[in-house]
Motif scaffolding. Structure first.
Motif, short mmCIF file in Angstrom:
data_model
loop_
_atom_site.label_atom_id
_atom_site.label_comp_id
_atom_site.label_asym_id
_atom_site.label_seq_id
_atom_site.Cartn_x
_atom_site.Cartn_y
_atom_site.Cartn_z
N PRO A 37 -4.72 -6.40 0.36
CA PRO A 37 -4.07 -6.59 -0.90
C PRO A 37 -3.40 -7.77 -0.96
N GLN A 63 -10.21 -4.44 -12.79
CA GLN A 63 -9.60 -2.96 -12.67
C GLN A 63 -10.48 -2.15 -13.56
N GLU A 69 -7.87 -2.25 -7.48
CA GLU A 69 -6.84 -1.13 -7.81
C GLU A 69 -5.72 -2.17 -7.90
N ARG A 70 -4.79 -1.80 -8.79
CA ARG A 70 -3.61 -2.10 -8.99
C ARG A 70 -2.28 -1.13 -8.37
N THR A 71 -1.64 -1.65 -7.53
CA THR A 71 -0.56 -0.48 -6.92
C THR A 71 0.84 -0.87 -7.11
N SER A 72 2.04 -0.33 -8.10
CA SER A 72 3.19 -0.76 -8.40
C SER A 72 4.12 0.08 -6.97
N HIS A 73 4.70 -0.83 -6.44
CA HIS A 73 5.56 -0.47 -5.31
C HIS A 73 7.00 -0.71 -5.90
N VAL A 80 4.00 -5.47 -7.02
CA VAL A 80 2.59 -5.17 -7.73
C VAL A 80 1.59 -5.84 -6.64
N GLU A 81 0.64 -5.15 -6.15
CA GLU A 81 -0.36 -5.49 -5.38
C GLU A 81 -1.59 -5.06 -5.81
N TYR A 82 -2.80 -5.97 -5.73
CA TYR A 82 -3.96 -5.67 -6.10
C TYR A 82 -4.99 -5.92 -4.83
N THR A 85 -11.20 -1.97 -4.50
CA THR A 85 -11.91 -0.68 -4.12
C THR A 85 -13.17 -0.70 -3.23
#
Length: 122
Positions: A37, A63, A69-73, A80-82, A85
């Motif tokens: 990521p 995406q 995949e985009r993930t917000s922490h 935000v990390e990408y 998949t």
């Protein structure tokens, strides 16, 4: 480990190869995510010529197509990390083959481009 700012040769434009994944930047973004990521700002380091708007558009397209995949922490520092998949990861082997092909035919590709632009390379 940080991305190498020189991981993409500026002399090798992504639009030279007739084999392309997505838009102009998509293949390079996939390569940037190969080791895990990354944040938006990290991706901009080796992709020096990309604007924030173009990077956002490419990330959204990747995406949408199920490749990243985009993930917000949430937390004290929101980030935000990408990441790739499994489908996106499955592109790595064909991309490696396409890059090898382009290296093998580099001069022919340059000659064809030069001929079609009236003698100007690029």
């Amino acid at each position: 480990m940080p991305l190498d700012p020189d991981m993409f040769d500026p002399v090798c434009p992504s639009d030279l190869s007739p084999i392309r994944i997505g838009d102009k930047w998509a293949g390079m973004i996939v390569r940037c995510l190969e080791q895990g990521p990354r944040r938006f700002s990290e991706l901009r380091v080796p992709l020096r010529g990309i604007t924030a708007k173009a990077l956002t558009k490419s990330l959204r397209t990747l995406q949408r197509d199920g490749l990243i995949e985009r993930t917000s922490h949430l937390g004290p520092v929101r980030r935000v990390e990408y990441e790739l998949t499994p489908l996106g990861r499955s592109l790595l082997q064909p991309m490696t083959a396409a890059c090898a092909w382009a290296r093998e035919h580099w001069e022919e590709l340059l000659d064809a481009r030069e001929a079609s632009t009236g003698g100007r390379r690029g």
